[in-house]
Every structure is written in C-alpha cells, then in structure tokens.
Design a protein around this motif. Structure first.
Motif, short mmCIF file in Angstrom:
data_model
loop_
_atom_site.label_atom_id
_atom_site.label_comp_id
_atom_site.label_asym_id
_atom_site.label_seq_id
_atom_site.Cartn_x
_atom_site.Cartn_y
_atom_site.Cartn_z
N ALA A 77 -44.09 46.43 -3.94
CA ALA A 77 -44.83 45.21 -4.26
C ALA A 77 -46.30 45.53 -4.45
O ALA A 77 -46.80 46.55 -3.97
CB ALA A 77 -44.66 44.23 -3.11
N LYS A 78 -47.00 44.64 -5.12
CA LYS A 78 -48.43 44.84 -5.38
C LYS A 78 -49.21 44.71 -4.07
O LYS A 78 -48.89 43.89 -3.22
CB LYS A 78 -48.93 43.77 -6.35
CG LYS A 78 -48.29 43.86 -7.72
CD LYS A 78 -49.20 44.59 -8.68
CE LYS A 78 -48.58 44.67 -10.06
NZ LYS A 78 -49.30 45.59 -10.93
N LYS A 79 -50.24 45.55 -3.93
CA LYS A 79 -51.07 45.50 -2.73
C LYS A 79 -52.41 44.90 -3.11
O LYS A 79 -53.02 45.33 -4.09
CB LYS A 79 -51.26 46.92 -2.21
CG LYS A 79 -51.96 47.02 -0.87
CD LYS A 79 -52.03 48.49 -0.45
CE LYS A 79 -52.78 48.66 0.85
NZ LYS A 79 -52.09 48.12 2.01
N GLU A 80 -52.83 43.89 -2.35
CA GLU A 80 -54.11 43.25 -2.68
C GLU A 80 -55.25 43.88 -1.89
O GLU A 80 -55.14 44.09 -0.69
CB GLU A 80 -54.04 41.75 -2.37
CG GLU A 80 -55.28 41.02 -2.89
CD GLU A 80 -55.20 39.52 -2.65
OE1 GLU A 80 -54.67 38.81 -3.52
OE2 GLU A 80 -55.67 39.08 -1.58
N ALA A 113 -55.61 50.22 -10.61
CA ALA A 113 -54.56 49.19 -10.53
C ALA A 113 -53.18 49.77 -10.83
O ALA A 113 -52.16 49.18 -10.46
CB ALA A 113 -54.87 48.06 -11.50
N ARG A 114 -53.17 50.92 -11.51
CA ARG A 114 -51.87 51.56 -11.79
C ARG A 114 -51.14 51.96 -10.52
O ARG A 114 -49.94 52.24 -10.54
CB ARG A 114 -52.08 52.80 -12.66
CG ARG A 114 -52.39 52.45 -14.12
CD ARG A 114 -52.97 53.63 -14.85
NE ARG A 114 -52.04 54.73 -14.97
CZ ARG A 114 -52.38 56.02 -14.93
NH1 ARG A 114 -53.63 56.36 -14.76
NH2 ARG A 114 -51.48 56.95 -15.06
N MET A 115 -51.85 52.03 -9.39
CA MET A 115 -51.18 52.36 -8.12
C MET A 115 -50.48 51.14 -7.56
O MET A 115 -49.90 51.19 -6.48
CB MET A 115 -52.22 52.86 -7.11
CG MET A 115 -52.78 54.22 -7.44
SD MET A 115 -53.57 54.99 -6.01
CE MET A 115 -55.01 53.99 -5.80
N GLY A 116 -50.57 50.01 -8.26
CA GLY A 116 -49.94 48.79 -7.78
C GLY A 116 -50.91 47.97 -6.94
O GLY A 116 -50.50 47.19 -6.08
N ILE A 117 -52.20 48.17 -7.19
CA ILE A 117 -53.21 47.43 -6.42
C ILE A 117 -53.75 46.28 -7.27
O ILE A 117 -53.98 46.45 -8.47
CB ILE A 117 -54.41 48.34 -6.04
CG1 ILE A 117 -53.93 49.57 -5.28
CG2 ILE A 117 -55.42 47.57 -5.20
CD1 ILE A 117 -55.03 50.60 -5.04
#
Lengths: 241, 247
Positions: A77-80, A113-117
């Motif tokens: 999942a995306k990490k904020e 953001a490519r790391m899912g952030i």
C-alpha cells in the motif's frame, strides 16, 4: 506639363479626401487574452498524455547477481509522508510557487514517489520540514551548511534561496535549465532525509545518480534530476531495495 | 489689295484656330486634372478603407477567439477567412508618389502597411498554432498507442518493447512538418531504444553490471520522455503568446 497636372491632381485629392474612423483592436485586455490562451491550451493534449504516461518497471532477472537480495518495496500500500514548508530570513522567491513545485516534484511518478510514497504538505508536525532560506542564514542551521549550497540537518531540508532562484554557475554553464535544477535539488536534499549519502558517477555517459553532487561536477555522467532505480530505498522509512 | 485682304483673313483664321486649340487643350487638361484627382481620391480612400477593414477584422477575430471553442478546424476556418479577406495597401504608381510629398498620404500609407503587416503576423501566428495542434494530435495519438501496447507487453519483453518504440518512431518520422519538434521527440525515443537494446543485450549475456546500467539508462530515458511535456508546453505557450501579442 505632367508635373502641373500631377500637382493639380494632388491638390484636388487632398481637398476631396474623406475622413474614415479607424477602429483598432483592444490592446490591453489581459483577461480576454487569458481566456484565449486557456481555450487553446485545453485543445493541446500531448503534455497531459505524457504526464500520465506509465511504463512497468524493469524487473530484476533471476540470473542477476543482486536478485536474491532484492525486495520490492513499492508493491504494498502507499505510504504517506508529511512535510511542512517554511522560510528563514528574507527570501526573494515566491513561496507558493516553491510549495507547488516541491509537491509536484515529490509526487512525480519519476521521483521518490516511485517507492510507493505519497508526500503531503501539512501546516505543522510534518515528518520533515522544507525550509526556503536566505543564503546568508544557511550557516545558522549547522556549521556544515554554508551560503553557497542547500543542505539537510536532521529533519530540516533546507533549500538555499540563491540556488533556487538561479541554480549554480556550473549548472548554468552546462546548459541546465532552472526547472530541472529545482527538481534535482529537492530530490537530492529530500534524498538525504530519506537516508541517502552522496554518490559518485558510475561511468562516463551513465546517468548520474540524484545523490551525486551534480550541481558541482557531473564527473562525465549525464545529468539526471530523478532518482535511479538503484536509489529507490530509504533507511528513514525502513524501505529496502 | 486682294493680297492684303487675304493676309488679314488668314491671320484671323489662324488666331481663331489657335484659340480653338487652346480652348480644347485647356478643356482636356481640366478633364485630366479632374480625372487624376478622382483617381487619387479613390486610391487614398481605398488605402484608408483597407486600414479600417483590416483593423476591424483583427478586432472581430479577437472577439471570436474568446467566444468559440478553439479547435484546429475552427482556427483553420479563421485562417481561410482572414486570407480571403486580406487586402493590399498598394496604390497605382502614378498616385503612390504623392505620399512622398504629402504627410497626410504618408500617414495613410504607413497606417495601412502597419495594419496589413500586423494582420500577416496574426495569420502566421495562427498557422503556427494550427501546425502545433496538428502535431500535438498526432503525438498524443502515438503516446496513447505506445502506452496501450506497452501495457499489454510482459515485463522485460525487450524485443516487443523495441518493436513498439521503433514503430512509433517510424510513424512519427514519416511526416516532415514541425521538423524541430519531431527531431526532439526522435531524440527522446532514440534514447529509450538505446536503453532497451542495452537491456536486451545484457539480458542475453546475463551481465548483471550492464543490466543495472541499462536499467538506469532506461529510467532516465523514460523520465526524459515524460519531461518532453515541459518543452511542448513551453513551445505552445510561445506560439500562443506570439498571437496574443498582436491584440
């Protein structure tokens, strides 16, 4: 004879010349110009097609020497991650423009953001604080910071206002543009906060790592404002490559 | 006597003929002056009308540009209309010299030339915008095609990836308009193709180092491809600004 006729003709022509009212286009209608500009822009599609262009990542093959140790960090999942924006001293740059470009850069699908952030600006208590600082006050953050460069101290990511507005001499001499410099400096300094140190050029004509000090010397590498695949990890966030 | 009388009559007849000739000549001269005056008046009136019409066309275009949806078709319509209605400030040669000796005519002529030149620049600016929009249509179509095809491609299928990008390159290369923008797009595609070929080669040789470098090159090349949006936006902004500067 000809001359006399001509002069006489001209005299009559002057006497008979009608007066016509000439209507000139409105030259000061900036709102109308904005409307026209927006209308034409709305018909242009390729920039937006490119901004949403996505290609699947290149997978590390099984035979690759590092394949056993690789973990996909962005599969979940995306990490904020939250951050605040502030200024120190007298800054010449426009703060809202700074804030906008910071957000665009951090959430760009070419960047961290490519790391899912997902990076989100908040008013207070962010994970890190992005400061746009007057060059002369940089050294107040740490003895390691100076008036010439941007730097990172703890959770403060400090962007030098002089560099933000004018990049560096080496950068400008190499023909780099200001937008790419800004992408690079944000990615580089936030990269430090993510846990990265400096890198050197991996070989002539290879793309430079974003953590290379590109604004000082490209060392033969090709300029690159975005993190390489090999840089997509963060000790701060516990994200391994 | 007869001779004297004959001489006198001859003199009278001669004088009468000279007088008649003089009257006829004066009348012709007057007609010529009036005709020339009329032609001059019509010519300069025409010059003023050209100025007025051209300025009105420009004003009307400005209003229409705000009202209508500015598609390529619509802009092409405007272009055709402007070109059809385009007028010349030329004055016949035996009248045009008057602008050199009369400041009012000089002013008419200058104003007319200025407005026609302005209109020509407007036409050129619209042509450049239309040309960009046509290229944009073609390019965004290619971006969509490449994106769709890549999404159906398996990960690390470098042969298919090369085919997709080569196909896009060939299609974009086949036309000659907007050569500078095409060259820029080709350069970006070439960088992607180079990286894909390096990846393919590294994959075949199972060379980890070469693969890592090629993957970085691919990332950078794709980033540069996406970054093309900045150049395209700048170029379109420049062309729009050039048009708006005329209003």
């Amino acid at each position: 004879m000809v001359c006399r006729v001509a002069s006489g003709g001209m005299a009559i022509a002057v006497a008979l010349t009608p007066t016509v009212n000439i209507t000139a286009p409105n030259e000061n209608n900036s709102d109308a110009k904005k409307v026209i500009s927006a209308k034409i822009f709305s018909e242009i599609k390729s920039p937006s097609s490119l901004s949403s262009f996505k290609v699947s990542d290149i997978q590390t093959p099984d035979w690759h020497s590092t394949s056993q140790s690789l973990k996909k960090s962005n599969s979940g999942a995306k990490k904020e991650v939250t951050y605040t924006i502030s200024t120190k001293g007298k800054v010449r740059s426009n703060l809202s423009e700074f804030s906008k470009l910071v957000n665009e850069t951090l959430n760009d699908n070419r960047g961290w953001a490519r790391m899912g952030i997902v990076f989100k600006e908040v008013k207070e208590s962010g994970s890190f604080n992005l400061v746009l600082s007057q060059a002369e006050l940089m050294s107040l953050f740490s003895s390691g910071c100076d008036a010439d460069w941007s730097c990172r101290v703890g959770s403060s990511v400090i962007i030098n206002d002089n560099r933000w507005s004018g990049a560096t001499t080496a950068w400008n001499k190499a023909g780099g543009d200001i937008r790419n410099y800004r992408h690079m400096v944000i990615n580089h300094e936030v990269g430090h906060w993510l846990g990265h140190g400096h890198l050197n050029c991996s070989g002539v004509n290879n793309p430079a790592a974003v953590m290379q000090q590109q604004s000082i010397d490209l060392q033969g590498c090709a300029f690159n404002p975005w993190p390489l695949d090999s840089e997509l990890w963060s000790t701060t966030l516990g994200m391994e490559l | 006597m007869v001779n004297y009388a004959g001489d006198g009559t001859m003199k009278l007849i001669k004088n009468y003929r000279t007088l008649k000739l003089a009257i006829v000549m004066s009348f012709i001269t007057l007609i010529m002056i009036l005709a020339y005056g009329f032609v001059s008046w019509k010519s300069w009136e025409n010059v003023q009308s050209v100025t007025k019409n051209t300025n009105e066309m420009e004003s009307s275009l400005f209003i229409n540009l705000q009202k209508d949806k500015l598609s390529t078709e619509k802009l092409n319509e405007y272009l055709a209309d402007l070109k059809n209605k385009r007028q010349s400030c030329d004055v016949v040669f035996f009248v045009s010299w008057q602008k050199n000796v009369n400041t009012r005519f000089k002013k008419y002529s200058e104003e007319c030339n200025k407005s026609v030149e302005k209109m020509n620049r407007t036409i050129q600016s619209i042509e450049k915008i239309v040309s960009f929009m046509e290229f944009d249509k073609e390019l965004s179509g290619e971006i969509r095609t490449v994106s769709d095809e890549l999404s159906k491609t398996e990960q690390n299928d470098f042969i298919t990836m090369e085919k997709i990008w080569t196909g896009a390159k060939k299609r974009l290369e086949s036309r000659e308009d907007e050569s500078d923008l095409r060259k820029l797009v080709m350069k970006r595609i070439d960088a992607i193709l180079l990286a894909v070929r390096d990846l393919k080669s590294a994959n075949e040789k199972k060379d980890s180092d070469q693969f890592t470098i090629a993957r970085d090159k691919f990332t950078v090349a794709i980033n540069a491809w996406i970054g093309l949006q900045n150049e395209l936006t700048q170029e379109s902004q420049l062309r729009i600004d050039n048009l708006l500067r005329e209003f």
